[in-house]
Design a protein around this motif. Structure first.
Motif, short mmCIF file in Angstrom:
data_model
loop_
_atom_site.label_atom_id
_atom_site.label_comp_id
_atom_site.label_asym_id
_atom_site.label_seq_id
_atom_site.Cartn_x
_atom_site.Cartn_y
_atom_site.Cartn_z
N LYS A 439 0.83 -1.21 0.00
CA LYS A 439 0.00 0.00 0.00
C LYS A 439 0.87 1.26 0.00
N ASN A 440 0.37 2.31 -0.68
CA ASN A 440 1.01 3.62 -0.59
C ASN A 440 0.23 4.46 0.41
N ALA A 441 0.66 5.72 0.63
CA ALA A 441 0.05 6.56 1.66
C ALA A 441 -1.43 6.80 1.40
N ALA A 442 -1.79 7.05 0.15
CA ALA A 442 -3.19 7.30 -0.17
C ALA A 442 -4.04 6.06 0.08
N GLU A 443 -3.51 4.90 -0.28
CA GLU A 443 -4.25 3.66 -0.06
C GLU A 443 -4.39 3.34 1.42
N MET A 444 -3.36 3.65 2.22
CA MET A 444 -3.45 3.44 3.66
C MET A 444 -4.53 4.32 4.27
N ARG A 445 -4.59 5.59 3.87
CA ARG A 445 -5.62 6.50 4.41
C ARG A 445 -7.01 6.01 4.03
N GLU A 446 -7.18 5.57 2.80
CA GLU A 446 -8.47 5.07 2.35
C GLU A 446 -8.87 3.81 3.12
N TYR A 447 -7.91 2.95 3.32
CA TYR A 447 -8.15 1.70 4.07
C TYR A 447 -8.58 2.02 5.49
N LEU A 448 -7.89 2.95 6.14
CA LEU A 448 -8.22 3.28 7.52
C LEU A 448 -9.54 4.04 7.63
N LEU A 449 -9.88 4.80 6.59
CA LEU A 449 -11.15 5.50 6.58
C LEU A 449 -12.32 4.52 6.51
N GLU A 450 -12.10 3.39 5.82
CA GLU A 450 -13.11 2.34 5.77
C GLU A 450 -13.30 1.70 7.15
N LEU A 451 -12.18 1.51 7.86
CA LEU A 451 -12.23 0.89 9.18
C LEU A 451 -12.76 1.85 10.24
N HIS A 452 -12.42 3.14 10.11
CA HIS A 452 -12.79 4.14 11.10
C HIS A 452 -13.38 5.36 10.40
N PRO A 453 -14.63 5.27 9.94
CA PRO A 453 -15.26 6.40 9.24
C PRO A 453 -15.27 7.67 10.09
N GLY A 454 -14.89 8.76 9.46
CA GLY A 454 -14.89 10.04 10.16
C GLY A 454 -13.62 10.32 10.93
N THR A 456 -9.43 10.64 10.82
CA THR A 456 -8.30 10.83 9.90
C THR A 456 -7.00 10.46 10.60
N TYR A 457 -6.16 9.71 9.89
CA TYR A 457 -4.85 9.34 10.42
C TYR A 457 -3.75 9.93 9.55
N GLN A 458 -2.73 10.45 10.19
CA GLN A 458 -1.60 11.06 9.49
C GLN A 458 -0.38 10.15 9.61
N VAL A 459 0.37 10.05 8.55
CA VAL A 459 1.54 9.18 8.54
C VAL A 459 2.66 9.78 9.39
N LEU A 460 3.09 9.00 10.37
CA LEU A 460 4.25 9.38 11.19
C LEU A 460 5.55 8.88 10.57
N ALA A 461 5.49 7.63 10.10
CA ALA A 461 6.69 7.02 9.51
C ALA A 461 6.29 5.86 8.63
N GLU A 462 7.05 5.66 7.59
CA GLU A 462 6.87 4.49 6.72
C GLU A 462 8.22 4.08 6.20
N GLU A 463 8.52 2.81 6.31
CA GLU A 463 9.80 2.31 5.82
C GLU A 463 9.69 0.81 5.55
N SER A 464 10.04 0.43 4.35
CA SER A 464 10.06 -0.99 3.96
C SER A 464 8.74 -1.70 4.23
N GLY A 465 7.63 -1.00 4.06
CA GLY A 465 6.32 -1.61 4.23
C GLY A 465 5.74 -1.49 5.62
N PHE A 466 6.51 -1.01 6.59
CA PHE A 466 6.01 -0.80 7.95
C PHE A 466 5.49 0.62 8.09
N TRP A 467 4.31 0.72 8.68
CA TRP A 467 3.64 2.01 8.80
C TRP A 467 3.35 2.33 10.26
N ALA A 468 3.52 3.63 10.60
CA ALA A 468 3.05 4.15 11.87
C ALA A 468 2.27 5.42 11.54
N LEU A 469 0.99 5.43 11.97
CA LEU A 469 0.13 6.58 11.71
C LEU A 469 -0.48 7.05 13.02
#
Length: 473
Positions: A439-454, A456-469
């Protein structure tokens, strides 16, 4: 066909009746060697952020609850979910004092390695007593290398690690005709996992049959114990677990009472079930284990797995075969002793060579099993970048609420409140920590919006497929 006859009293040759000190130490040396191997296998997977399931995180949350003096809860199964609503495993409380001193998922992995390695001791001692030093040690090594144990060691953590040594010690006592001790060793299985109450009942029945000509009083106690173990299983699955489950049911009934009813359910996946049964009996026992009544103790495990419509239960993967390894191994030992005493010369010849053959098979199979990964090689065992994972997860503060997935959960459960990414039940966690390499950043935000409608999560860090938002304020 299994023939119920008097327990074997065959012993090793006279020269082995009084083994040297070194001979008595051998089982413990094997235990120590396998402990080192098992620890290395488990910790390397953990260090590689390559957990195969969420089980390690679940069990750490449970043990952490015990260590903190709280009701055993696993938020990975749902916010505030009491573990007794899933399985009845109060024996996990024994790990609480160790975890209190060393609060980490690695503590569970090290403890599991010790329990699996400990089971090598009674298996080796029983085999040595009945078959002699050389054959007994061969059986001990073959058991330690058995594919069922290796798969379980590599599968993160599971409560059945307590059952394996209990079963092994109970079988050792049974083969020594120490009936009371055998019954005492199998009784705690009721506290390990719900289905193991039926295994304890099978133990008691076999003990009653084998002790029939030796101790009439014990036979009565064993029969009563078998009934009590079945009653315990009924109470646990019908009363205890449903009372803690929010749905008021024992959810594993659904895996058996599915669309296909018994006995037709046995035919579902018949090919894979037959293959698994062969793997359990052929390379580990040369099929000779079917000549021992000890194999009857495995029937409850075979039954719930093969009656289930959950395909994972039918296979040779994961941890499901570990509890069968001491049973089939010592059933083989018992059968060899019986064959040597009463059967034709060609069968005695086959039986006498079987420990060496089984050892050779275990060594050969180990080339493709987890223990082979301990040999240095040019390739990497896991695809994940552990350094990148640590860097990303370090951005999440202690005490935070976090939604995670398999690769990240167990690395946070010792210091955060962790939920399963797709099961927060309306709770919007402060942080998201996942491994999603596709997943890229846009896809991660869309995925999380589906899980938690309303939310918003902001990317703190992403490296080698690991994400912290982080949840936006």
């Amino acid at each position: 066909m299994i023939t119920i006859i008097e327990a074997s009293t065959t012993t090793a040759p006279a020269s082995s009746d009084r083994p040297a000190v070194s001979s008595r130490v051998i089982p413990y040396l094997l235990c120590g060697a396998f402990y080192v191997c098992y620890v290395a296998i488990s910790l390397s997977r953990y260090a590689g952020y390559a957990s195969m399931s969420w089980d390690l995180g679940i069990f750490e949350q449970v043990v952490r609850s015990y260590a903190e003096g709280r009701t055993p809860v696993s938020d990975l199964l749902g916010p505030g979910f009491v573990i007794f609503g899933d399985h009845f495993s109060p024996i996990l409380a024994l790990l609480a004092p160790i975890y209190f001193v060393f609060p980490s998922a690695q503590t569970l992995l090290v403890a599991q390695a010790a329990l699996f390695a400990l089971s090598v001791v009674p298996v080796t001692r029983a085999a040595t007593r009945l078959l002699g030093n050389a054959r007994g040690r061969a059986v001990g090594v073959a058991y330690g290398l058995s594919w069922g144990v290796q798969r379980a060691v590599d599968f993160d953590f599971h409560e059945i690690c307590f059952a394996v040594p209990l079963i092994a010690f109970a079988l050792e006592a049974m083969l020594s005709q120490r009936w009371w001790r055998a019954l005492a060793w199998c009784a705690p299985l009721v506290l390990v996992k719900d289905d193991l109450s039926l295994t304890a009942a099978a133990f008691a029945v076999v003990l009653a049959v084998l002790a029939g000509k030796h101790d009439k009083r014990f036979v009565r106690v064993a029969v009563v114990s078998a009934v009590l173990f079945v009653v315990a299983w009924f109470c646990i699955t019908v009363l205890v677990i449903p009372s803690f489950n929010t749905s008021g049911t024992y959810r594993y009934w659904d895996k058996i009472a599915g669309e296909v009813a018994f006995p037709a359910s046995l035919l579902e996946g018949a090919g894979e079930k037959f293959s698994t049964a062969l793997w359990i009996l052929l390379p580990t026992t040369g099929l000779i284990a079917v000549g021992s009544p000890l194999l009857l103790i495995a029937l409850p495990t075979f039954a719930w797995r093969f009656l289930s419509q959950e395909e994972h239960y039918w296979s040779t993967d994961w941890h499901y075969n570990a509890v069968l390894m001491p049973i089939v191994t010592l059933a083989m030992v018992d059968a060899i002793a019986r064959v040597r005493a009463t059967h034709p010369s060609w069968l005695r010849g086959y039986a006498s060579h079987l420990p060496g053959v089984v050892l050779a098979a275990a060594v050969a199979l180990s080339v493709t099993l987890p223990i082979s990964w301990l040999v240095p090689s040019d390739g990497e065992r896991f695809d994940q970048d552990a350094t990148a994972a640590s860097s990303v997860l370090d951005r999440i503060p202690d005490g935070a609420t976090v939604a995670a997935n398999n690769a990240t959960a167990a690395h946070l459960t010792s210091r955060c409140r962790v939920f399963w990414i797709a099961n927060t039940e309306g709770v919007a966690p402060e942080y998201i920590a996942v491994y999603e390499p596709d997943k890229n950043a846009a896809e991660m935000r869309e995925y999380l919006l589906e899980l938690h409608p309303g939310t918003t999560y902001q990317v703190l860090a992403e490296e080698s497929g690991f994400w912290a938002l982080h949840r936006a304020r």
